[in-house]
Design a protein around this motif. Structure first.
Motif, mmCIF file in Angstrom:
data_model
loop_
_atom_site.group_PDB
_atom_site.id
_atom_site.type_symbol
_atom_site.label_atom_id
_atom_site.label_comp_id
_atom_site.label_asym_id
_atom_site.label_seq_id
_atom_site.Cartn_x
_atom_site.Cartn_y
_atom_site.Cartn_z
ATOM 1 N N SER A 30 -47.459 -15.319 45.055
ATOM 2 C CA SER A 30 -47.866 -13.967 44.651
ATOM 3 C C SER A 30 -46.672 -13.049 44.366
ATOM 4 N N ASN A 31 -45.464 -13.579 44.491
ATOM 5 C CA ASN A 31 -44.252 -12.835 44.102
ATOM 6 C C ASN A 31 -43.433 -13.672 43.120
ATOM 7 N N PRO A 32 -43.985 -13.957 41.937
ATOM 8 C CA PRO A 32 -43.262 -14.867 41.031
ATOM 9 C C PRO A 32 -41.950 -14.275 40.546
ATOM 10 N N GLU A 33 -40.896 -15.072 40.561
ATOM 11 C CA GLU A 33 -39.568 -14.632 40.121
ATOM 12 C C GLU A 33 -39.045 -15.631 39.096
ATOM 13 N N LEU A 34 -38.478 -15.117 38.029
ATOM 14 C CA LEU A 34 -37.942 -15.980 36.980
ATOM 15 C C LEU A 34 -36.639 -16.644 37.437
ATOM 16 N N GLY A 35 -36.222 -17.651 36.684
ATOM 17 C CA GLY A 35 -35.025 -18.408 36.999
ATOM 18 C C GLY A 35 -33.805 -17.529 37.236
ATOM 19 N N PHE A 36 -33.048 -17.836 38.264
ATOM 20 C CA PHE A 36 -31.839 -17.116 38.688
ATOM 21 C C PHE A 36 -32.127 -15.721 39.237
ATOM 22 N N GLN A 37 -33.418 -15.383 39.379
ATOM 23 C CA GLN A 37 -33.748 -14.092 39.997
ATOM 24 C C GLN A 37 -34.604 -14.305 41.242
ATOM 25 N N GLU A 38 -34.537 -15.527 41.801
ATOM 26 C CA GLU A 38 -35.491 -15.877 42.865
ATOM 27 C C GLU A 38 -34.992 -15.384 44.228
ATOM 28 N N ASN A 39 -34.676 -14.104 44.319
ATOM 29 C CA ASN A 39 -34.067 -13.585 45.551
ATOM 30 C C ASN A 39 -35.004 -13.584 46.744
ATOM 31 N N LYS A 40 -36.265 -13.179 46.501
ATOM 32 C CA LYS A 40 -37.212 -13.128 47.623
ATOM 33 C C LYS A 40 -37.491 -14.529 48.139
ATOM 34 N N ALA A 41 -37.782 -15.430 47.211
ATOM 35 C CA ALA A 41 -38.108 -16.802 47.630
ATOM 36 C C ALA A 41 -36.963 -17.397 48.440
ATOM 37 N N PRO A 76 -27.092 -41.783 56.810
ATOM 38 C CA PRO A 76 -27.034 -41.358 55.411
ATOM 39 C C PRO A 76 -27.357 -39.877 55.239
ATOM 40 N N ALA A 77 -26.857 -39.304 54.139
ATOM 41 C CA ALA A 77 -27.166 -37.903 53.819
ATOM 42 C C ALA A 77 -28.328 -37.886 52.827
ATOM 43 N N ILE A 78 -29.448 -37.354 53.293
ATOM 44 C CA ILE A 78 -30.675 -37.356 52.488
ATOM 45 C C ILE A 78 -31.006 -35.916 52.094
ATOM 46 N N ALA A 79 -31.132 -35.690 50.807
ATOM 47 C CA ALA A 79 -31.449 -34.329 50.342
ATOM 48 C C ALA A 79 -32.891 -34.243 49.890
ATOM 49 N N ILE A 80 -33.537 -33.158 50.284
ATOM 50 C CA ILE A 80 -34.846 -32.813 49.741
ATOM 51 C C ILE A 80 -34.642 -31.546 48.929
ATOM 52 N N LEU A 81 -35.036 -31.609 47.661
ATOM 53 C CA LEU A 81 -34.734 -30.498 46.761
ATOM 54 C C LEU A 81 -35.929 -29.554 46.638
ATOM 55 N N ALA A 82 -35.632 -28.267 46.642
ATOM 56 C CA ALA A 82 -36.670 -27.255 46.470
ATOM 57 C C ALA A 82 -36.472 -26.554 45.126
ATOM 58 N N GLU A 83 -37.579 -26.294 44.442
ATOM 59 C CA GLU A 83 -37.565 -25.417 43.256
ATOM 60 C C GLU A 83 -38.446 -24.223 43.597
ATOM 61 N N TYR A 84 -38.177 -23.082 42.974
ATOM 62 C CA TYR A 84 -38.972 -21.892 43.308
ATOM 63 C C TYR A 84 -39.047 -20.892 42.166
ATOM 64 N N ASP A 85 -38.643 -21.280 40.957
ATOM 65 C CA ASP A 85 -38.729 -20.325 39.840
ATOM 66 C C ASP A 85 -40.121 -20.357 39.214
ATOM 67 N N ALA A 86 -40.487 -19.233 38.618
ATOM 68 C CA ALA A 86 -41.798 -19.093 37.983
ATOM 69 C C ALA A 86 -41.614 -19.007 36.469
ATOM 70 N N LEU A 87 -42.734 -18.965 35.762
ATOM 71 C CA LEU A 87 -42.712 -18.905 34.300
ATOM 72 C C LEU A 87 -43.025 -17.490 33.824
ATOM 73 N N PRO A 88 -42.419 -17.071 32.701
ATOM 74 C CA PRO A 88 -42.733 -15.738 32.177
ATOM 75 C C PRO A 88 -44.246 -15.608 31.936
#
Ligand code: ZN
Ligand code: ZN
Length: 390
Positions: A30-41, A76-88
């Protein structure tokens, strides 16, 4: 404690956090943020990880909304990747809110496995997946160095463990013509819009003879000022995609030839610019994908390794998969006829099916971490497959 018992325990950790994780996902939705502006998330996700024993580095790879949360007890070093950007305009129509919440949920639950067997779990926050290719930039800047495994789960309409994704690069093209009165002095004008239309026609002709799975598509972003002025300027944005980088390079030249031909025919001057970032094709590690599939199946989902009927786009996880053995499975949260990047998918990302996808993805990821830290020979096999595929 045997492996199955540990898997049951990491799963129940996710169940115990269902409410928190769902709340986190819905708050991002409910707080969508565009790419590189995802400060809240990023603030919410890093806070959650920090409260649960992770050490946090913010702004990694010189990207303010990238982060790394770590819980380290060796290899081992295991990474789990998160994405959080929204679409215009569409908000979370790609369901990245669910990716983010499942990644932190899986990371926190995986601590049990790390405490038991050693290893390191990293939750890496990767901004701007949709257009700017945050992971591609992070890959160039060493953001995925010293990792043994990288995983993430993307919501979709099918349950598949090894999804495909195409190499992709963006193109901006402009034509510069000459304005004139369209009726009184048409012979004095050079029509930049016609040059753009000719480019589309040439690309449509080219499309008949390109390889399977290659894609070329675009939009016109400037088509002129008024119907009675010969358009002096036109502009368009395009995406060129192919199964691998070699064919992508070949296809890019053919596409440019379409524009050059149109410039010659119309007399308009062409300027073009390829996007700085290109998305690499996804190399799914099948040994890792099979492990994940087994864990997802144990939660009652029917998961295919690959689904020939599945559509495919491009993802910057492809760039990660060129460096580190990786998977990018899909978890179904909507019926098959719903398309991602649609308002219907945005609703699904906040629905009960979306939450179920989040919990199952988090559990399957954490259970896969159990497999990986408990069995060094599996990690060796995964790395061997990666090396051989190079
Ligand atoms: Zn996405
Ligand atoms: Zn998307």
């Amino acid at each position: 404690m045997d492996i199955d018992e540990l898997k049951a325990r990491v799963s129940s950790q996710i169940d115990a956090r269902r409410h928190q994780l769902n709340e986190l996902s819905l708050r991002i939705h409910s707080n969508p943020e565009l790419g590189f502006q995802e400060n809240k998330a990023v603030a919410w996700l890093t806070q959650y990880l920090e409260e649960n024993g992770f050490s946090i580095e913010r702004g990694i790879c010189e990207l303010p909304t990238a982060f790394r949360g770590s819980y380290r007890k060796g290899k081992p070093a295991i990474a789990i990747l998160a994405e959080y950007d929204a679409l215009p305009k569409l908000g979370h129509a790609c369901g990245h809110n669910l990716i983010a919440a499942s990644a932190v949920g899986a990371g926190v639950a995986s601590k049990l496995a790390i405490d038991r067997f050693g290893g390191s779990i990293l939750v890496i926050g990767t901004p701007a997946e949709e257009v700017e290719g945050g992971k591609a930039i992070m890959a160039q800047r060493g953001g995925f160095d010293n990792l043994d495994i990288a995983m993430m789960v993307h919501p979709g309409v099918l349950d598949t463990a090894a999804t495909q994704a195409l190499a992709c690069q963006a193109l901006e093209a402009e034509f510069f013509g000459k304005a004139a009165h369209s009726a009184a002095r048409p012979e004095a004008g050079i029509n930049a819009l016609e040059a753009m239309l000719q480019s589309f026609i040439a690309i449509n002709s080219l499309r008949q003879h390109i390889r399977d799975k290659a894609r070329i598509h675009g939009i016109i972003t400037d088509g002129g000022e008024a119907a009675n002025i010969v358009p002096a300027h036109s502009a368009g944005v395009f995406l060129v995609r192919a199964k691998n980088n070699i064919y992508l390079d070949e296809l890019k030249q053919k596409v440019i030839n379409c524009f050059i031909g149109a410039a010659t025919a119309s007399g308009a001057r062409l300027e073009y610019r390829w996007g700085d970032v290109s998305y690499a094709p996804m190399r799914s590690n099948l040994t890792l994908a099979r492990l994940f599939r087994r864990n997802m199946q144990s939660l009652g989902r029917k998961v295919r390794l690959t689904d020939p009927s599945s559509g495919f786009g491009s993802t910057d996880m492809g760039n990660v998969s060129q460096l580190v053995p990786s998977i990018h499975p899909e978890v179904a949260i909507a019926p098959k006829e719903v398309s991602t990047h649609s308002p219907q998918f945005a609703s699904a990302a906040a629905s009960e099916a979306g939450s179920q996808g989040l919990f199952d993805a988090a559990k399957a990821l954490a259970m896969t971490v159990v497999d990986l830290v408990a069995s060094p020979e599996i990690v060796t096999k995964i790395k061997e497959e990666f090396r051989q595929g190079k």
